[in-house]
Design a protein around this motif. Sequence first.
Motif, PDB file in Angstrom:
ATOM      1  N   THR A   9      13.054  30.826  21.740  1.00  0.00           N
ATOM      2  CA  THR A   9      12.260  30.737  22.723  1.00  0.00           C
ATOM      3  C   THR A   9      11.849  32.038  23.073  1.00  0.00           C
ATOM      4  OG1 THR A   9      13.924  30.756  24.105  1.00  0.00           O
ATOM      5  CG2 THR A   9      12.995  28.624  23.997  1.00  0.00           C
ATOM      6  N   ARG A  10      12.433  33.035  22.547  1.00  0.00           N
ATOM      7  CA  ARG A  10      12.114  34.503  22.645  1.00  0.00           C
ATOM      8  C   ARG A  10      10.665  34.965  21.941  1.00  0.00           C
ATOM      9  NH1 ARG A  10      15.921  34.736  18.589  1.00  0.00           N
ATOM     10  NH2 ARG A  10      15.440  36.321  16.685  1.00  0.00           N
ATOM     11  N   TYR A  11      10.255  34.050  21.125  1.00  0.00           N
ATOM     12  CA  TYR A  11       8.939  34.082  20.407  1.00  0.00           C
ATOM     13  C   TYR A  11       7.811  33.655  21.236  1.00  0.00           C
ATOM     14  CZ  TYR A  11      12.107  34.983  16.591  1.00  0.00           C
ATOM     15  OH  TYR A  11      13.100  35.276  15.917  1.00  0.00           O
ATOM     16  N   LEU A  12       7.985  32.889  22.377  1.00  0.00           N
ATOM     17  CA  LEU A  12       7.050  32.486  23.119  1.00  0.00           C
ATOM     18  C   LEU A  12       6.086  33.694  23.701  1.00  0.00           C
ATOM     19  CD1 LEU A  12       8.728  29.886  25.658  1.00  0.00           C
ATOM     20  CD2 LEU A  12       7.083  29.198  23.730  1.00  0.00           C
ATOM     21  N   GLY A  13       4.923  33.510  23.132  1.00  0.00           N
ATOM     22  CA  GLY A  13       3.793  34.364  23.543  1.00  0.00           C
ATOM     23  C   GLY A  13       3.326  35.379  22.421  1.00  0.00           C
ATOM     24  N   ARG A  14       4.268  35.376  21.408  1.00  0.00           N
ATOM     25  CA  ARG A  14       3.863  36.164  20.299  1.00  0.00           C
ATOM     26  C   ARG A  14       2.794  35.449  19.515  1.00  0.00           C
ATOM     27  NH1 ARG A  14       8.707  38.182  16.333  1.00  0.00           N
ATOM     28  NH2 ARG A  14       9.247  38.985  18.472  1.00  0.00           N
ATOM     29  N   VAL A  16      13.850  20.721   1.396  1.00  0.00           N
ATOM     30  CA  VAL A  16      14.207  21.957   2.171  1.00  0.00           C
ATOM     31  C   VAL A  16      13.797  23.126   1.903  1.00  0.00           C
ATOM     32  CG1 VAL A  16      16.195  23.279   3.074  1.00  0.00           C
ATOM     33  CG2 VAL A  16      16.418  20.817   3.143  1.00  0.00           C
ATOM     34  N   PRO A  17      13.630  23.633   0.555  1.00  0.00           N
ATOM     35  CA  PRO A  17      13.015  24.885   0.318  1.00  0.00           C
ATOM     36  C   PRO A  17      11.485  24.842   0.543  1.00  0.00           C
ATOM     37  CG  PRO A  17      14.276  24.067  -1.470  1.00  0.00           C
ATOM     38  CD  PRO A  17      14.399  23.190  -0.475  1.00  0.00           C
ATOM     39  N   ALA A  18      10.832  23.622   0.248  1.00  0.00           N
ATOM     40  CA  ALA A  18       9.392  23.695   0.523  1.00  0.00           C
ATOM     41  C   ALA A  18       8.971  23.746   2.078  1.00  0.00           C
ATOM     42  CB  ALA A  18       8.769  22.190   0.143  1.00  0.00           C
ATOM     43  N   LEU A  19       9.828  22.929   3.001  1.00  0.00           N
ATOM     44  CA  LEU A  19       9.750  22.945   4.179  1.00  0.00           C
ATOM     45  C   LEU A  19      10.035  24.536   5.090  1.00  0.00           C
ATOM     46  CD1 LEU A  19      11.339  19.426   5.296  1.00  0.00           C
ATOM     47  CD2 LEU A  19       8.922  20.196   5.464  1.00  0.00           C
ATOM     48  N   ASN A  20      11.113  24.940   4.536  1.00  0.00           N
ATOM     49  CA  ASN A  20      11.281  26.439   4.944  1.00  0.00           C
ATOM     50  C   ASN A  20      10.191  27.271   4.559  1.00  0.00           C
ATOM     51  OD1 ASN A  20      13.639  25.555   5.821  1.00  0.00           O
ATOM     52  ND2 ASN A  20      15.044  26.427   4.238  1.00  0.00           N
ATOM     53  N   ARG A  21       9.532  27.262   3.320  1.00  0.00           N
ATOM     54  CA  ARG A  21       8.608  28.223   3.067  1.00  0.00           C
ATOM     55  C   ARG A  21       7.392  27.747   3.994  1.00  0.00           C
ATOM     56  NH1 ARG A  21      10.504  27.620  -2.184  1.00  0.00           N
ATOM     57  NH2 ARG A  21       8.872  25.830  -2.682  1.00  0.00           N
ATOM     58  N   TYR A  22       6.947  26.727   4.135  1.00  0.00           N
ATOM     59  CA  TYR A  22       6.011  26.294   4.884  1.00  0.00           C
ATOM     60  C   TYR A  22       6.124  26.641   6.296  1.00  0.00           C
ATOM     61  CZ  TYR A  22       2.628  23.207   7.546  1.00  0.00           C
ATOM     62  OH  TYR A  22       1.529  22.778   8.215  1.00  0.00           O
ATOM     63  N   ALA A  23       7.323  26.597   7.030  1.00  0.00           N
ATOM     64  CA  ALA A  23       7.626  26.895   8.311  1.00  0.00           C
ATOM     65  C   ALA A  23       7.566  28.335   8.563  1.00  0.00           C
ATOM     66  CB  ALA A  23       8.938  26.419   8.539  1.00  0.00           C
ATOM     67  N   GLU A  24       8.007  29.227   7.435  1.00  0.00           N
ATOM     68  CA  GLU A  24       7.967  30.639   7.556  1.00  0.00           C
ATOM     69  C   GLU A  24       6.414  31.042   7.416  1.00  0.00           C
ATOM     70  OE1 GLU A  24       9.410  34.527   5.131  1.00  0.00           O
ATOM     71  OE2 GLU A  24      10.450  32.759   4.651  1.00  0.00           O
ATOM     72  N   ASN A  25       5.821  30.451   6.668  1.00  0.00           N
ATOM     73  CA  ASN A  25       4.235  30.918   6.744  1.00  0.00           C
ATOM     74  C   ASN A  25       3.580  30.575   7.806  1.00  0.00           C
ATOM     75  OD1 ASN A  25       4.325  31.929   3.954  1.00  0.00           O
ATOM     76  ND2 ASN A  25       4.176  30.052   2.832  1.00  0.00           N
ATOM     77  N   ARG A  26       3.828  29.458   8.208  1.00  0.00           N
ATOM     78  CA  ARG A  26       3.244  28.852   9.469  1.00  0.00           C
ATOM     79  C   ARG A  26       3.664  29.895  10.672  1.00  0.00           C
ATOM     80  NH1 ARG A  26       4.290  24.692  13.483  1.00  0.00           N
ATOM     81  NH2 ARG A  26       2.371  23.529  14.072  1.00  0.00           N
ATOM     82  N   TYR A  27       4.896  30.127  10.714  1.00  0.00           N
ATOM     83  CA  TYR A  27       5.070  31.176  11.693  1.00  0.00           C
ATOM     84  C   TYR A  27       4.553  32.359  11.560  1.00  0.00           C
ATOM     85  CZ  TYR A  27       7.574  34.780  14.369  1.00  0.00           C
ATOM     86  OH  TYR A  27       8.032  35.703  14.830  1.00  0.00           O
ATOM     87  N   ASN A  28       4.552  32.860  10.391  1.00  0.00           N
ATOM     88  CA  ASN A  28       3.626  34.201  10.371  1.00  0.00           C
ATOM     89  C   ASN A  28       2.250  33.828  10.665  1.00  0.00           C
ATOM     90  OD1 ASN A  28       5.677  35.924   9.450  1.00  0.00           O
ATOM     91  ND2 ASN A  28       5.663  34.939   7.323  1.00  0.00           N
ATOM     92  N   GLN A  29       1.636  32.920  10.177  1.00  0.00           N
ATOM     93  CA  GLN A  29       0.143  32.511  10.700  1.00  0.00           C
ATOM     94  C   GLN A  29      -0.127  32.642  12.209  1.00  0.00           C
ATOM     95  OE1 GLN A  29      -0.984  29.296   8.778  1.00  0.00           O
ATOM     96  NE2 GLN A  29      -0.901  30.022   6.709  1.00  0.00           N
ATOM     97  N   TYR A  30       0.788  31.974  12.796  1.00  0.00           N
ATOM     98  CA  TYR A  30       0.712  31.825  14.263  1.00  0.00           C
ATOM     99  C   TYR A  30       1.084  33.104  15.020  1.00  0.00           C
ATOM    100  CZ  TYR A  30      -0.203  26.927  14.825  1.00  0.00           C
ATOM    101  OH  TYR A  30      -0.923  25.770  14.645  1.00  0.00           O
ATOM    102  N   ALA A  31       2.146  33.891  14.544  1.00  0.00           N
ATOM    103  CA  ALA A  31       2.527  35.228  15.203  1.00  0.00           C
ATOM    104  C   ALA A  31       1.776  36.251  14.941  1.00  0.00           C
ATOM    105  CB  ALA A  31       3.767  35.490  14.548  1.00  0.00           C
ATOM    106  N   ASN A  32       0.866  36.243  13.758  1.00  0.00           N
ATOM    107  CA  ASN A  32       0.009  37.223  13.398  1.00  0.00           C
ATOM    108  C   ASN A  32      -1.451  37.083  13.476  1.00  0.00           C
ATOM    109  OD1 ASN A  32       2.093  39.382  12.112  1.00  0.00           O
ATOM    110  ND2 ASN A  32       2.747  37.396  11.263  1.00  0.00           N
ATOM    111  N   GLU A  33      -1.887  35.847  13.798  1.00  0.00           N
ATOM    112  CA  GLU A  33      -2.977  35.254  13.746  1.00  0.00           C
ATOM    113  C   GLU A  33      -3.795  35.595  12.554  1.00  0.00           C
ATOM    114  OE1 GLU A  33      -4.661  36.975  17.520  1.00  0.00           O
ATOM    115  OE2 GLU A  33      -3.648  35.381  18.690  1.00  0.00           O
ATOM    116  N   GLY A  34      -3.289  35.363  11.488  1.00  0.00           N
ATOM    117  CA  GLY A  34      -3.775  35.307  10.183  1.00  0.00           C
ATOM    118  C   GLY A  34      -3.014  34.857   9.101  1.00  0.00           C
ATOM    119  N   ASN A  35      -3.199  34.968   7.933  1.00  0.00           N
ATOM    120  CA  ASN A  35      -2.524  34.284   6.788  1.00  0.00           C
ATOM    121  C   ASN A  35      -1.611  35.326   5.879  1.00  0.00           C
ATOM    122  OD1 ASN A  35      -4.498  35.803   5.710  1.00  0.00           O
ATOM    123  ND2 ASN A  35      -4.953  34.441   4.005  1.00  0.00           N
ATOM    124  N   ILE A  36      -1.148  36.079   6.832  1.00  0.00           N
ATOM    125  CA  ILE A  36      -0.297  37.223   6.075  1.00  0.00           C
ATOM    126  C   ILE A  36       1.269  37.071   6.368  1.00  0.00           C
ATOM    127  CG2 ILE A  36      -0.091  39.079   7.751  1.00  0.00           C
ATOM    128  CD1 ILE A  36      -0.657  41.060   5.973  1.00  0.00           C
TER     129      ILE A  36
END
Length: 355
Positions: free
Chosen positions: A36-41, A122-142
Motif C-alpha cells: 500500500t506504500r506504492y499508492l499514488g506512485r 509462476v515465472p511468467a506471472l512474476n515477470r508480467y506483474a513486475e513489468n506491469r508495475y513498472n509501466q504503471y509506476a513510471n507511466e511508460g514501458n520501461i
Amino acid sequence: MGILDRYVGKNVLVSILVVGFFLTVLTAIITFIDQTRYLGRGSIDFIFLVQHLGLQLPGIIVMFFPIAVLLGGVVALGNLARSSELTILQSVGISRAGIVFSALKIVFPLIIIIVIIGETAVPALNRYAENRYNQYANEGNIAITYDGLWLREGDSFIAARYIMTDGSISGVVRYDFDGQHLKRIAHAKSGAYDAVSGTWVMRDVITTTLEEGRVRHLTQESEAWNLNLNPERVEILGVNYYNLTIPGLMDYITYLESNNQDAASYRLQLYSKFVMPFTMVVMLLLAASTVFGPLRSMNMGTRILMGIALGFFFYVANQVGAPFALVYGLPPSLGASLPTLAFFGLALWLLNRKT
C-alpha cells in the motif's frame, strides 16, 4: 489404492491444504499491506494493488507449499497418533514406512502439480506483474534495473542501464579490449534485436577509438553489433535467477560458459529445482518420523514440536548449506542435494527406530 491408503492420504492431504490456505492468506494480507506504500506512485491505485496481489498468489502458494507439507503432515499424523489410529494400523501389519507411503500416494501428485506450476505459470506471472508495475509506476514501458546490467562478450564488456519490456535495451556502453588495453568505447542511446540478421541494431552511437598518439571520435545513426545475445537472455539478466525456469537456466548457463564466465550459482539453482520434489517428500518423512512411538515416552505435543523443529533445521540447511558449497568449491550438484540426502537418511533412521 486401498481403503486405508485413502484414509491416511486424505487426512494428510486435507491438513496440508488447510495449512497451505492459511499460510497463503496470511502472507497475502501482509504483502498487500506492505504494498500500500506504492499508492499514488504513477498510476498505481487500490484496484491495481489487488490485481497485482492476484498475480503474485501462485508464487506465494508455491513458495510456502513445502512448509505446508511439513506442518500439515505433522498435524495430520499427530492427530492419527493421538487417537491411536496409527497404533491400530501398525497392529494389522502396516509398517511405519507403509503408513507414510500411503500418504505419499495422494500427496505426491499434488507435489508434482505444484512443481509444474512453479516452473511454468509462476515465472511468467512474476515477470508480467513486475513489468506491469513498472509501466504503471513510471507511466511508460520501461523496466528499471537498480544497478544496470553488465555482460561479457569475448574481449568486450557491455553495460545496459535499462531493459525495455519489448526486449530492447537503452543507455548502452560497450568497452572493447585488446588483451589488457582498452581500444574502443561505444555509447548507444538504444538497441533493438534484429531476428533476421541475428544482430543488435544500435541507435545514436558515439564511438571513441583509442589509437597510438591520438583519439578518434565517430558518430553514427545506427550500427550493427554482432553479440551472442538475444532478447530472451537479456530478459534473464534482469530477472532474479530464483524466478527462472529450468530451460531458461540451462540456456543462460550455456551462454555464460561459452563466454568463460562462472555459472556455478546458476547451476546450483538449476540442481535445486531438480531436487525440489524430493525435498518435499523429505519434509513429509520428517513430519512422520517424530509422531511414532508410545506416548508414555513423550507426549504428542512435544513430538509435533520436534517435527516442526526438524523441518525448520532442514529448511535452514537447504538455504545456508547450498551457498556454502560454492564458497568451499564443492560441485553445485552436491551443494543442492547434500542437505536433502542427509535429512532423508535421518528421517529413515527415525522411522526405523524401535521406540
